[in-house]
Design a protein around this motif. Structure first.
Motif, PDB file in Angstrom:
ATOM      1  N   THR A   1       0.716  -1.218   0.059  1.00 44.16           N
ATOM      2  CA  THR A   1      -0.089  -0.080   0.041  1.00 44.16           C
ATOM      3  C   THR A   1       0.701   1.332   0.058  1.00 44.16           C
ATOM      4  OG1 THR A   1      -0.069  -0.207   2.365  1.00 44.16           O
ATOM      5  CG2 THR A   1      -1.868  -1.133   1.425  1.00 44.16           C
TER       6      THR A   1
ATOM      7  N   GLY B   1       0.572   5.787   0.536  1.00 39.60           N
ATOM      8  CA  GLY B   1       0.009   6.735   1.041  1.00 39.60           C
ATOM      9  C   GLY B   1      -0.397   7.874  -0.066  1.00 39.60           C
TER      10      GLY B   1
ATOM     11  N   THR C   1      -5.358   4.721   2.333  1.00 39.79           N
ATOM     12  CA  THR C   1      -4.026   4.348   1.480  1.00 39.79           C
ATOM     13  C   THR C   1      -4.574   3.576   0.176  1.00 39.79           C
ATOM     14  OG1 THR C   1      -4.038   2.202   2.593  1.00 39.79           O
ATOM     15  CG2 THR C   1      -2.889   3.795   3.539  1.00 39.79           C
TER      16      THR C   1
END
Length: 404
Positions: free
Chosen positions: A267, A269, A332
């Protein structure tokens, strides 16, 4: 208008403060130079506000609206000057005269004991650069109208060479004119991406010691990249290099075949860059290319790459996979891949594997070595911790990318 608030001096100070906040102009010399050279005098047709904004100021465009020459974004200018590491007394060659602003910065950095030569193929561009340089007390900068691929032998050798245009290849002239141990900074293009790479000369090799993502007006006359659409509406385009065997005729209609979707579990941000995946995979997989998708194709869900205008892809025969992204539900996004064609599943899995490898050390950079064309493989130097490597065959040079 408040002439104090909007004075060139105030706006220039704010511009450099912004550059510093972005992590550039780390050298005190670069910072001081950018605080003193009046950028607005090199873009007289722009407003004072635009002259000192963190934007590229277009000074010449083609009939289709694409930029032919500009004053580069100040943060990129500072980033590349940091990479160049100019020392007082250096002899410097710039490829791409632009407005003359960068040459003025270089002239101040090298000082009265050095020399700056700037070259551009467009006589209108060099005339404008000459005017800007003369108006700011830089009459000593040598401005030459010439194909930049020929460099400028009359003032060689150079301690520093910098390109302010995107280059796909380096011609033999740059090996001939760069001094031993000299530094060369170039927005180099390979596998569809562009990175500002700082090279140091080591014999016949140019060895990278830093690189940053960037985008530049391309250098004219370099035909090393190919492109072609792969859908009936001409909405999805692949970009690849001449040493690759990608065939868009074989890939025509591949996006109409069932999707093979894979997710990596990695993932990012909202402000995290994931361009390092592309950089890494260009050193591990010879099938790496770029995919670019029109907005209409995204809206129709025909092709939905992570970044519509530029995402890495893998292409093999009649199969394709490209990097994808989806919301993870906690602010995210998860990275993955979408494949099409007989090998689509395997290609998507490969992209996910590369994403996972990148995630182990997101700051890791591959090592680049650039050699003249014809250099035998036996001359290539590999470090002991190199796990993967690719050699990209350009027209007049060979680029070795190695990933640990």
């Amino acid at each position: 208008m408040n002439t104090i608030t909007n004075s060139p001096e105030t706006l220039r100070a704010a511009m450099v403060d912004n550059v510093k906040a972005a992590g550039h102009a780390t050298s005190p010399a670069v910072e001081q130079t950018m605080r003193s050279v009046p950028r607005h005098k090199f873009v007289p047709e722009a407003s004072i506000e635009d002259a000192y904004a963190d934007i590229a100021v277009i000074t010449k465009s083609a009939s289709d609206g694409s930029a032919l020459s500009c004053a580069s974004v100040p943060t990129i200018v500072a980033m590349m000057l940091d990479q160049l590491q100019v020392q007082p007394g250096n002899r410097i060659l710039e490829i791409g005269a632009g407005t003359g602003y960068n040459a003025a910065l270089l002239a101040q950095l090298t000082g009265p004991g050095g020399a700056v030569t700037t070259v551009d193929i467009d006589a209108e561009v060099t005339a404008g650069a000459r005017r800007g340089l003369d108006a700011t007390g830089n009459e000593h900068v040598d401005v030459i109208t010439r194909d930049g691929s020929l460099a400028a032998a009359e003032n060689a050798p150079y301690d520093r060479i910098i390109f302010t245009v995107g280059a796909w290849d380096l011609t033999p002239e740059f090996w001939q004119q760069l001094a031993p141990g000299g530094r060369l900074v170039v927005p180099l293009r390979w596998r569809g991406q562009t990175r500002s790479v700082a090279f140091v000369r080591d014999g016949d090799a140019l060895v990278s010691d830093s690189m940053d993502l960037c985008g530049f007006v391309p250098m004219l006359g370099q035909e090393g990249e190919r492109s072609g659409t792969i859908d009936t509406g001409d909405l999805v385009t692949l970009f690849w290099d001449i040493d690759q065997t990608i065939d868009t005729e074989k890939l025509s209609g591949v996006l109409d075949q069932p999707k093979e979707v894979a997710w990596s579990g990695v993932t990012v941000g909202p402000y995290d860059s994931f361009d390092g995946i592309w950089l890494r995979i260009s050193g591990t997989d010879s099938r790496t290319c770029r995919i670019a998708t029109d907005k209409a194709a995204v809206e129709a869900k025909l092709c939905t790459p992570a970044i519509a205008v530029r995402s890495p892809a893998l292409a093999e025969d009649d199969s394709l996979a490209y990097l994808a992204i989806r919301k993870a539900g906690d602010g995210t996004h998860e990275l993955g891949a979408i494949g099409h064609g007989p090998y689509g599943h395997a290609l998507a899995g490969q992209l996910c594997d590369e994403t996972k490898a990148w995630n182990k050390d997101r700051e890791a950079l591959p090592a680049l070595r650039l050699y003249p064309a014809g250099t035998p493989n036996s001359a290539f130097k590999f470090d002991s911790d190199i796990f993967f490597g690719q050699v990209i065959e350009k027209t007049t040079s060979r680029l070795m990318i190695s990933v640990s």
